[in-house]
Design an enzyme around this catalytic site. Structure first.
Site, PDB file in Angstrom:
ATOM      1  N   ASP A   1      52.735  54.242  52.413  1.00  0.00           N
ATOM      2  CA  ASP A   1      52.454  54.031  53.839  1.00  0.00           C
ATOM      3  C   ASP A   1      53.313  54.969  54.675  1.00  0.00           C
ATOM      4  O   ASP A   1      54.524  55.008  54.504  1.00  0.00           O
ATOM      5  CB  ASP A   1      52.762  52.565  54.191  1.00  0.00           C
ATOM      6  CG  ASP A   1      52.640  52.303  55.679  1.00  0.00           C
ATOM      7  OD1 ASP A   1      51.868  53.017  56.349  1.00  0.00           O
ATOM      8  OD2 ASP A   1      53.317  51.370  56.170  1.00  0.00           O
TER       9      ASP A   1
ATOM     10  N   ASN B   1      52.845  55.243  58.320  1.00  0.00           N
ATOM     11  CA  ASN B   1      52.976  54.905  59.738  1.00  0.00           C
ATOM     12  C   ASN B   1      53.513  53.493  59.973  1.00  0.00           C
ATOM     13  O   ASN B   1      53.408  52.953  61.070  1.00  0.00           O
ATOM     14  CB  ASN B   1      51.640  55.102  60.467  1.00  0.00           C
ATOM     15  CG  ASN B   1      50.565  54.177  59.933  1.00  0.00           C
ATOM     16  OD1 ASN B   1      50.767  53.499  58.920  1.00  0.00           O
ATOM     17  ND2 ASN B   1      49.434  54.127  60.618  1.00  0.00           N
TER      18      ASN B   1
ATOM     19  N   ASP C   1      52.551  50.525  59.081  1.00  0.00           N
ATOM     20  CA  ASP C   1      51.717  49.330  59.260  1.00  0.00           C
ATOM     21  C   ASP C   1      51.619  48.502  57.979  1.00  0.00           C
ATOM     22  O   ASP C   1      50.856  47.535  57.909  1.00  0.00           O
ATOM     23  CB  ASP C   1      50.320  49.697  59.798  1.00  0.00           C
ATOM     24  CG  ASP C   1      49.517  50.532  58.820  1.00  0.00           C
ATOM     25  OD1 ASP C   1      50.044  50.880  57.730  1.00  0.00           O
ATOM     26  OD2 ASP C   1      48.346  50.841  59.132  1.00  0.00           O
TER      27      ASP C   1
ATOM     28  N   ASP D   1      48.150  54.993  53.078  1.00  0.00           N
ATOM     29  CA  ASP D   1      47.200  55.796  53.851  1.00  0.00           C
ATOM     30  C   ASP D   1      47.057  57.212  53.280  1.00  0.00           C
ATOM     31  O   ASP D   1      47.817  57.604  52.387  1.00  0.00           O
ATOM     32  CB  ASP D   1      47.612  55.842  55.337  1.00  0.00           C
ATOM     33  CG  ASP D   1      49.113  56.053  55.497  1.00  0.00           C
ATOM     34  OD1 ASP D   1      49.648  56.970  54.848  1.00  0.00           O
ATOM     35  OD2 ASP D   1      49.759  55.296  56.261  1.00  0.00           O
TER      36      ASP D   1
ATOM     37  N   ASP E   1      35.288  56.921  44.624  1.00  0.00           N
ATOM     38  CA  ASP E   1      34.670  55.728  44.067  1.00  0.00           C
ATOM     39  C   ASP E   1      33.314  55.545  44.754  1.00  0.00           C
ATOM     40  O   ASP E   1      33.207  55.711  45.970  1.00  0.00           O
ATOM     41  CB  ASP E   1      35.565  54.521  44.368  1.00  0.00           C
ATOM     42  CG  ASP E   1      35.576  53.521  43.232  1.00  0.00           C
ATOM     43  OD1 ASP E   1      34.470  53.145  42.797  1.00  0.00           O
ATOM     44  OD2 ASP E   1      36.665  53.114  42.805  1.00  0.00           O
TER      45      ASP E   1
ATOM     46  N   ASP F   1      30.801  52.747  40.350  1.00  0.00           N
ATOM     47  CA  ASP F   1      31.153  51.334  40.240  1.00  0.00           C
ATOM     48  C   ASP F   1      29.980  50.524  39.682  1.00  0.00           C
ATOM     49  O   ASP F   1      28.861  50.611  40.189  1.00  0.00           O
ATOM     50  CB  ASP F   1      31.527  50.857  41.657  1.00  0.00           C
ATOM     51  CG  ASP F   1      32.070  49.454  41.716  1.00  0.00           C
ATOM     52  OD1 ASP F   1      33.145  49.222  41.154  1.00  0.00           O
ATOM     53  OD2 ASP F   1      31.423  48.599  42.342  1.00  0.00           O
TER      54      ASP F   1
ATOM     55  N   GLU G   1      31.715  53.015  35.491  1.00  0.00           N
ATOM     56  CA  GLU G   1      32.185  51.677  35.154  1.00  0.00           C
ATOM     57  C   GLU G   1      30.949  50.897  34.766  1.00  0.00           C
ATOM     58  O   GLU G   1      30.080  50.659  35.605  1.00  0.00           O
ATOM     59  CB  GLU G   1      32.883  51.002  36.336  1.00  0.00           C
ATOM     60  CG  GLU G   1      33.446  49.653  35.926  1.00  0.00           C
ATOM     61  CD  GLU G   1      33.584  48.648  37.068  1.00  0.00           C
ATOM     62  OE1 GLU G   1      34.445  47.784  36.995  1.00  0.00           O
ATOM     63  OE2 GLU G   1      32.805  48.730  38.034  1.00  0.00           O
TER      64      GLU G   1
ATOM     65  N   HIS H   1      43.024  48.841  39.132  1.00  0.00           N
ATOM     66  CA  HIS H   1      43.130  47.818  40.173  1.00  0.00           C
ATOM     67  C   HIS H   1      42.461  46.515  39.741  1.00  0.00           C
ATOM     68  O   HIS H   1      42.554  45.514  40.437  1.00  0.00           O
ATOM     69  CB  HIS H   1      42.479  48.345  41.452  1.00  0.00           C
ATOM     70  CG  HIS H   1      41.001  48.500  41.297  1.00  0.00           C
ATOM     71  ND1 HIS H   1      40.441  49.402  40.403  1.00  0.00           N
ATOM     72  CD2 HIS H   1      39.961  47.848  41.865  1.00  0.00           C
ATOM     73  CE1 HIS H   1      39.131  49.303  40.454  1.00  0.00           C
ATOM     74  NE2 HIS H   1      38.812  48.371  41.333  1.00  0.00           N
ATOM     75  N   ASP H   2      41.766  46.520  38.611  1.00  0.00           N
ATOM     76  CA  ASP H   2      41.103  45.310  38.112  1.00  0.00           C
ATOM     77  C   ASP H   2      41.845  44.678  36.948  1.00  0.00           C
ATOM     78  O   ASP H   2      41.349  43.733  36.334  1.00  0.00           O
ATOM     79  CB  ASP H   2      39.677  45.633  37.647  1.00  0.00           C
ATOM     80  CG  ASP H   2      38.747  45.950  38.807  1.00  0.00           C
ATOM     81  OD1 ASP H   2      39.031  45.502  39.941  1.00  0.00           O
ATOM     82  OD2 ASP H   2      37.746  46.652  38.581  1.00  0.00           O
TER      83      ASP H   2
HETATM   84  C1  GLC Z   1      34.154  46.918  40.357  1.00  0.00           C
HETATM   85  C2  GLC Z   1      35.483  47.091  41.028  1.00  0.00           C
HETATM   86  C3  GLC Z   1      36.035  45.729  41.343  1.00  0.00           C
HETATM   87  C4  GLC Z   1      35.068  45.000  42.239  1.00  0.00           C
HETATM   88  C5  GLC Z   1      33.676  44.959  41.604  1.00  0.00           C
HETATM   89  C6  GLC Z   1      32.641  44.470  42.567  1.00  0.00           C
HETATM   90  O1  GLC Z   1      34.326  46.231  39.155  1.00  0.00           O
HETATM   91  O2  GLC Z   1      36.324  47.813  40.195  1.00  0.00           O
HETATM   92  O3  GLC Z   1      37.282  45.834  41.960  1.00  0.00           O
HETATM   93  O4  GLC Z   1      35.499  43.702  42.491  1.00  0.00           O
HETATM   94  O5  GLC Z   1      33.273  46.245  41.198  1.00  0.00           O
HETATM   95  O6  GLC Z   1      32.429  45.395  43.593  1.00  0.00           O
HETATM   96 CA    CA Z   2      49.646  53.050  56.917  1.00  0.00          CA
END
Ligand code: GLC
Ligand code: CA
Length: 568
Positions: A24, A26, A28, A32, A101, A203, A260, A333-334
């Site tokens: 980050d 700025n 908040d 970013d 993505d 995705d 994915e 992130h999953d």
């Molecule tokens: C993909 C993303 C996940 C999201 C899912 C539904 O699996 O990686 O984070 O929740 O799609 O959009």
């Molecule tokens: Ca920020």
């Protein structure tokens, strides 16, 4: 074959950034674009060639941006289009590449297409999504369970019909059978390709072809819902639609895609990534990160190393190099942090992080890293539901508690190990407040151990996880057997050691990993060469044991025997 004859994306190291939690600038409390730009030199120093950015598009953030409201706009949390352009320029100036993505199986319910679609049965956009009448008894068209729990169909008062949402009601599924939808998606990808991006992570791409008869799914244990996936996963027209995208948009730009694909099998991966088929370049296998899934959906169990090994055998055998290409990863992130699941996040944190890093880096495929992995970030010891911001954690909580009678204690125990939130923890840069991630209040709670686990500490220590990754990534590029070699598993039933070879006409690599927190005797039988006669390419071993009788807890040692030595 040498690496120079391979396409760039096969030997690339691709680093995933979850923008909200990266850096980050700025104050908040939200990461970013300028924050990413600031760290490009760092990423280069680590040895990364390409970045994949999780969604930053305009979104109500009902699923952290995987619910897009406008594919052409940037969510103001992350900056402006000028900031994006500067980032892309910064990457290209360094010879790095950018993948975006592309969440295109569904949109946000606030996307103008859906707003229009839901407004009237006669809307020109009605057929962009799936609308169905209630069954005679007033119930939804099927009892398919949604990924976030609950129904996959949502009743909509405006027109008195249900619409399909495989994830959550704020994420209605797009109808790819409608050519206008496919055109709309092509336009979205084209817009970003025209800006110069190098490709996409697609995705949930194997869910885009649904059986529009919408048959009931299969019964699910412990649930009043059914599993509808046989009617929407890898559906009849999925390859046709991807090929169309490829022909019309991706190939003309030379764009690279990684798919994915939910619950994808190696056979399906061949269909999706075989070079002659011109669909995607790579897909992510998932079997190897699901070995600790419990018997009941949403539960957890201890890692079974023998089973883990079999998942890699399955993919090496089922997806040969000439037939396609996997994208290997541990974290995203999953995913909760792998060190806390397959390693040891206390006594052997750094050592097990290194072992896991190298264990996967020698597999055939493209290597994906996720922010924080390179400093051995671990799960947070959160014990209150409010510390977990991911909406999926909350919907699972309601489901487990209300429908399956789990106690709070049981739910939080599993969340502590498996919740996606651990992957989304803000990056730990240094010893300053909030680990240098922000000068404000971080959007989610930080890992309390940041004063000990942070990049600054790793940079100051030659034996750190970061230094190990640096070595590993540099070395990976030079080992041709990683990209063209055979895979052979040693001692398949061994409960702690994961050992394999990668061999081509130039070299044989032997990768020895100990998944145990105890020293384990090293079997002599089955080794491809005498260790004394090979080069020790990489190790996290602390003590020298010249006879090599045991492997240390969470040791990784990689040996190389070059064939050219013998030929010349
Ligand atoms: C993909 C993303 C996940 C999201 C899912 C539904 O699996 O990686 O984070 O929740 O799609 O959009
Ligand atoms: Ca920020």
């Amino acid at each position: 074959m040498t690496q120079t004859t391979l396409p760039w994306w096969k030997t690339a190291v691709i680093y995933q950034i979850f923008p909200r939690s990266f850096n980050d600038t700025n104050g908040d409390g939200i990461g970013d674009f300028p924050g990413i730009l600031e760290k490009l030199d760092y990423l280069q120093e680590l040895g990364v060639d390409t970045i994949w950015l999780s969604p930053f598009y305009d979104s109500p953030l009902a699923d952290m941006g995987y619910d897009v409201r406008d594919y052409y706009k940037i969510h103001p949390d992350y900056g402006t289009m000028a900031d994006f352009d500067a980032l892309l320029e910064g990457l290209h100036a360094r010879g790095m590449k950018l993948l975006l993505d592309a969440p295109v199986n569904h949109t946000s319910d606030e996307h103008p297409w859906f707003v229009e679609s839901r407004s009237s049965k006669d809307s020109a956009y009605r057929d962009y999504y799936f609308w169905r009448d209630a069954k005679e008894d007033g119930q939804s068209p099927t009892d398919w369970k949604a990924h976030f729990g609950g129904h996959s169909w949502k009743w909509d008062e405006t027109t008195g019909q249900y619409y399909l949402n495989l994830f959550q009601p704020k994420q209605p599924d797009l109808n790819w059978d409608n050519p206008a939808v496919r055109k709309g998606i092509q336009d979205f990808l084209t817009f970003w390709l025209d800006k110069g991006v190098d490709g996409f992570r697609m995705d949930m791409i194997n869910l885009i072809s649904k059986d529009q008869r919408f048959p009931e799914g299969e019964p699910l244990a412990d649930s009043r819902f059914t599993d509808g996936s046989i009617h929407y996963r890898h559906g009849e027209r999925v390859n046709e639609y991807i090929r169309e995208l490829n022909q019309n948009v991706l190939s003309p730009y030379g764009a690279v895609t990684v798919g994915e694909a939910e619950a994808v099998t190696p056979e399906e991966a061949v269909e999706l990534t075989h070079p002659d088929r011109k669909e995607l370049q790579m897909v992510f296998p998932f079997d190897h990160v699901e070995v600790d899934d419990g018997k009941q959906e949403g539960d957890w169990q201890q890692l079974d190393v023998a089973k883990l090994k079999q998942t890699f055998v399955k993919w090496h055998d089922g997806l040969p190099a000439e037939d396609g290409w996997p994208a290997w990863f541990w974290n995203s992130h999953d995913q909760a942090r792998i060190v806390s699941r397959y390693g040891d996040d206390q006594t052997y944190r750094a050592k097990s992080a290194m072992m896991l890093a190298a264990c996967i880096a020698f597999m055939r495929g493209t290597l994906f890293l996720f922010q924080g992995e390179e400093i051995g970030m671990i799960n947070a010891p959160f014990d209150a539901l409010d510390d977990y911001p991911d909406p999926m954690t909350h919907s699972k909580y309601r489901e487990k508690k209300l429908e399956q009678g789990w106690s709070d204690e049981k739910f939080l125990h599993v969340a502590r190990i498996k919740a996606r939130d651990h992957g989304r923890l803000p990056m730990q840069w240094n010893r300053r407040e909030h680990a240098g991630f922000t000068t404000g209040t971080p959007w989610m709670r930080m890992h309390p151990d940041w004063p000990a686990i942070n990049l600054e500490a790793d940079l100051a220590n030659e034996q750190s996880v970061f230094r190990f990754y640096q070595k590993l990534l540099a070395l990976r590029k030079e080992q041709s057997a990683i990209f063209t070699g055979d895979f052979h598993l040693l001692w398949p039933d061994h409960p702690d050691l994961f050992a394999y070879t990668r061999a081509n006409e130039e070299q044989t690599l032997l990768i020895l990993c100990n998944y145990s927190d105890e020293a384990v005797p090293l079997p002599r039988e089955g080794l491809p060469f005498a260790l004394e006669e090979a080069e020790l390419l990489l190790t996290n071993k602390e003590n020298s044991d010249r006879l090599r009788e045991v492997m240390e807890p969470f040791e990784i040692s990689v040996y190389n025997r070059s064939k050219s030595l013998h030929l010349s």
